[in-house]
Design a protein around this motif. Structure first.
Motif, PDB file in Angstrom:
ATOM      1  N   THR A 193       7.158   9.318  -6.673  1.00  0.00           N
ATOM      2  CA  THR A 193       6.409   8.804  -7.102  1.00  0.00           C
ATOM      3  C   THR A 193       4.375   9.123  -6.878  1.00  0.00           C
ATOM      4  OG1 THR A 193       5.975   6.506  -6.593  1.00  0.00           O
ATOM      5  CG2 THR A 193       7.599   6.996  -8.031  1.00  0.00           C
ATOM      6  N   THR A 194       4.021   9.297  -7.658  1.00  0.00           N
ATOM      7  CA  THR A 194       2.093   8.869  -7.200  1.00  0.00           C
ATOM      8  C   THR A 194       1.773   8.004  -6.123  1.00  0.00           C
ATOM      9  OG1 THR A 194       2.110  10.530  -9.144  1.00  0.00           O
ATOM     10  CG2 THR A 194      -0.010   9.125  -8.178  1.00  0.00           C
ATOM     11  N   PRO A 195       1.941   6.659  -7.251  1.00  0.00           N
ATOM     12  CA  PRO A 195       1.342   5.608  -5.691  1.00  0.00           C
ATOM     13  C   PRO A 195       2.125   5.274  -4.359  1.00  0.00           C
ATOM     14  CG  PRO A 195       3.175   4.876  -7.903  1.00  0.00           C
ATOM     15  CD  PRO A 195       2.417   6.422  -7.997  1.00  0.00           C
ATOM     16  N   ALA A 196       3.329   6.192  -4.110  1.00  0.00           N
ATOM     17  CA  ALA A 196       3.876   6.285  -3.076  1.00  0.00           C
ATOM     18  C   ALA A 196       3.146   7.646  -2.296  1.00  0.00           C
ATOM     19  CB  ALA A 196       4.990   6.338  -2.897  1.00  0.00           C
ATOM     20  N   SER A 197       3.145   8.589  -2.916  1.00  0.00           N
ATOM     21  CA  SER A 197       3.309   9.502  -2.259  1.00  0.00           C
ATOM     22  C   SER A 197       0.872   9.495  -1.683  1.00  0.00           C
ATOM     23  CB  SER A 197       3.039  11.026  -3.208  1.00  0.00           C
ATOM     24  OG  SER A 197       4.338  11.064  -2.421  1.00  0.00           O
ATOM     25  N   GLN A 198       0.579   9.128  -2.944  1.00  0.00           N
ATOM     26  CA  GLN A 198      -0.916   9.066  -2.684  1.00  0.00           C
ATOM     27  C   GLN A 198      -1.601   8.552  -1.798  1.00  0.00           C
ATOM     28  OE1 GLN A 198      -3.927   8.360  -5.721  1.00  0.00           O
ATOM     29  NE2 GLN A 198      -3.502  10.312  -6.329  1.00  0.00           N
ATOM     30  N   ALA A 199      -1.050   7.027  -2.000  1.00  0.00           N
ATOM     31  CA  ALA A 199      -1.253   5.947  -0.892  1.00  0.00           C
ATOM     32  C   ALA A 199      -1.288   6.799   0.587  1.00  0.00           C
ATOM     33  CB  ALA A 199      -0.780   4.514  -1.118  1.00  0.00           C
ATOM     34  N   GLY A 200       0.690   7.364   0.740  1.00  0.00           N
ATOM     35  CA  GLY A 200      -0.011   8.067   1.847  1.00  0.00           C
ATOM     36  C   GLY A 200      -0.607   9.330   1.728  1.00  0.00           C
TER      37      GLY A 200
END
Length: 673
Positions: A193-200
């Motif tokens: 998902t975007t929130p997980a990947s973007q946090a990474g």
């Protein structure tokens, strides 16, 4: 000079056409129309600096209102006082502005095809003048380094390769063919998902994000990553990490800031004062003659295009498909035209100022692919538009005060498939309640609010009190309200693509398989046996996490299970794609993950079944959703020691490793300390 001449010519033609149509405006000579176009262009250049104090103290809203007011005032003055022109009313001025923008947008489409290059015309001219004054030639190799990272939300590596072959991504294809860039896939771990990947990507840590939305037992409510207050809380937990945009970077249209001192349209900062970013950054877009008008005009055209494309799918019997009406029509237009043009303008301004690092997220493709399908014509056309944005920004890079290296990447892909409800005839919540033998159990479900992120951000900034988290739009708003009205519900079900999470909030801690067998004896086995379900992951008291399928069970933490056999019956993770067991084991231990973690069935062709109303989805396993791409300069190598074998390819696994390489590359180039 040539650009200025073309711009003046198109403005003159647009004004002439508008004046010929609007009855309240008259002219006595073509020369008067040309002079009016000159006055409008020069007037905007003069007025914009005068509005900077207003934008500085009033923020984005003041920039918008003052910019529109300035455009109207300049146009009215030109039409009223240029010799040979006559205007009867302010309404006539508005009509001329709108019709001129319409003619200019149509002319650009006929002459050069789809694109938003007009957004940066003024920025390019200003950057060229600054370079000339400094004695700096175009593409000067002696400029200090800079880094531009462009995230194309939701674009899978194989989809980008397909678009390149079809001629729909000529800018990126040229970079690869010319040898300046290398294209390679990487693996997005569960949840994709975007929130997980973007946090990474921005912080190198996604370990606190189990899905796009989840139930937090400590807070006693649903957390939704694209709600401003929740995004801010998630980012607060990432403090102390190595933010990619520290040392003077700028974040544009992102969920998190990445420690950027300046951010525009950043969700985690939207609840704060001036959360949309410094108002001065919007002035060029709002005061440029006809730029905003043209963007609004094309936005209306995008709505008409969506209605046509949705009707075409219905008439041709395209399957699988989902409803594309209601709020989605204006939301797509807002995201794919108006916001994209605004974002392009903001990024161009940052590059022209010489900001060391810029990170921007473009969501056009992701929005369309959710409703149309990842490889359907309209989704690929949206990707073509994003490639056009890269081409537009290239014009600025040639004259920018820094020599920017460009990295283009995605946060995840998307997978096609009929929804779970289309397969089962009911929602995942109703399935769970029936298997609990409590069909009327108080329950909350949440899915499908991702499209409302941009609207939520704008509403929060304009009307939402920051101390209460701001306004929220979309289906998730109702779910949050229901969950907090009268104590915790008995069951909560959320969908993040084809990843479903189930909680039983009236119990203070995560339930194990043994607990669930006592409370709801038919639940786990019954859920695993549904045609739309591939695997159910649940914790146990003695053997750790287990994956339960229709005809077998797999231990996901064999070290904890001692000497037990790894698989009993048919391995339920077979067919879910490479690294399924590893990703399920990791996701099953993330904080706040569900008592049950459900991944839909995956067909032999890689189709999945989203637990929300999306024909193209991401979040779970299966298909291309786990294969985002990384397009990077060839001189910046990926460390071979950081690669892992996945499906016969040596790739980076997890956004955290992509972040590590971005930081390493930036430091090696001197962009980061």
């Amino acid at each position: 000079m040539a650009d200025a001449g073309v711009s003046l010519a198109t403005t003159t033609v647009g004004l002439a056409a508008a004046i010929a149509v609007v009855s309240g405006v008259r002219t006595s000579s073509p020369l008067a129309v040309l002079l009016t176009a000159v006055v409008v262009a020069v007037g905007a250049l003069v007025v914009a600096p005068l509005l900077r104090p207003v934008a500085r103290f009033g923020g984005a809203g003041a920039a918008l209102l003052s910019g529109i007011g300035a455009q109207l005032a300049v146009a009215w003055a030109a039409l009223a006082y240029v010799p040979g022109m006559h205007v009867e009313s302010g309404w006539s001025v508005v009509q001329v502005l709108v019709l001129t923008g319409l003619v200019m947008a149509a002319g650009r489409w006929l002459w050069a095809g789809p694109g938003n290059g007009y957004v940066v015309d003024g920025v390019v001219r200003r950057a060229r003048r600054a370079a000339s004054a400094a004695g700096r030639p175009a593409d000067d190799p002696d400029r200090p380094a800079g880094l531009l990272v462009v995230q194309l939300d939701g674009v899978a590596a194989p989809v980008l390769e397909q678009a390149m072959e079809a001629g729909l991504a000529p800018t990126m294809q040229r970079w690869v063919v010319d040898g300046s860039h290398r294209l390679e896939p990487w693996w997005a771990r569960l949840p994709a998902t975007t929130p997980a990947s973007q946090a990474g990507l921005l912080y190198g840590d996604s370990s606190t994000i189990p899905a796009f939305r989840w139930w937090d037992r400590e807070l006693g409510r649903l957390v939704v990553a694209n709600h401003p207050a929740d995004a801010a809380a998630i980012e607060a937990g990432l403090d102390g990490r190595d933010g990619l945009l520290a040392d003077g970077g700028v974040a544009v249209s992102t969920m998190f800031s990445g420690d950027a001192p300046t951010g525009f349209l950043v969700m985690s900062r939207t609840g704060r004062r001036r959360g949309l970013g410094p108002g001065q950054g919007y002035l060029r877009f709002f005061t440029s003659p006809f730029v905003l008008v043209r963007a609004l005009t094309v936005t209306v055209g995008e709505m008409a295009k969506e209605l046509y494309q949705a009707r075409r799918q219905r008439e041709h019997g395209v399957h699988p498909r989902v409803s594309r009406g209601g709020w989605y029509v204006p939301l797509r237009a807002l995201t794919n035209v108006l916001l994209r043009d605004l974002i392009t303008s903001i990024v161009a301004e940052a590059l022209a100022r010489g900001v060391p690092t810029v990170f921007v997220d473009l969501v056009d493709y992701d929005e369309v692919a959710h409703h149309a399908g990842p490889t359907r014509p309209e989704a690929l056309r949206a990707l073509e538009g994003l490639d056009g944005v890269l081409g537009t920004l290239e014009r600025v890079l040639a004259w920018a005060p820094r020599r920017y290296r460009v990295v283009v990447l995605s946060d995840h892909g998307q997978s096609l498939g009929a929804t779970y409800e289309q397969v089962e005839g009911r929602s995942l919540l109703d399935t769970v309640r029936e298997l609990m033998a409590e069909p009327d159990a108080p329950g909350v479900t949440s899915a499908g609010g991702e499209d409302f992120g941009p609207l939520t951000m704008l509403l929060t900034r304009l009307v939402g009190p920051p101390r209460r988290g701001g306004a929220v739009a979309g289906p998730d708003r109702q779910a949050v309200t229901s969950a907090s009205s009268a104590g915790p519900p008995e069951v909560v079900v959320t969908g993040s693509g084809n990843l479903g999470l189930v909680w039983f909030p009236r119990h203070g801690a995560r339930l194990t398989l043994e607990d669930l067998q006592e409370l709801y004896p038919g639940l786990v086995a019954g859920l695993a046996g549904r045609p739309g379900v591939g695997v159910v992951v649940v914790d146990t008291r003695d053997r750790g996490l287990v994956a339960v399928g229709e005809a077998g069970v797999r231990l996901l933490e064999p070290v904890r299970a001692g000497s037990s056999a790894l698989v009993d019956g048919t391995d339920p993770v077979l067919g879910l794609g490479p690294r399924a067991a590893e990703d399920l084991a990791r996701a099953g231990r993330l904080p706040c993950t569900g008592d049950l973690m459900v991944v839909s069935a995956v067909t032999a062709s890689g189709h999945v079944h989203a637990f929300e109303g999306q024909v193209g989805s991401h979040g779970g396993l299966g298909g291309a959703q786990s294969w985002p791409f990384l397009l990077h300069p060839v001189e910046w190598e990926v460390d071979e020691a950081d690669r892992t074998d996945v499906a016969g390819r040596r790739v980076l696994v997890g956004a955290e490793l992509v972040h590590a390489h971005l930081v390493r590359w930036a430091r090696s180039a001197g962009v980061r300390r």
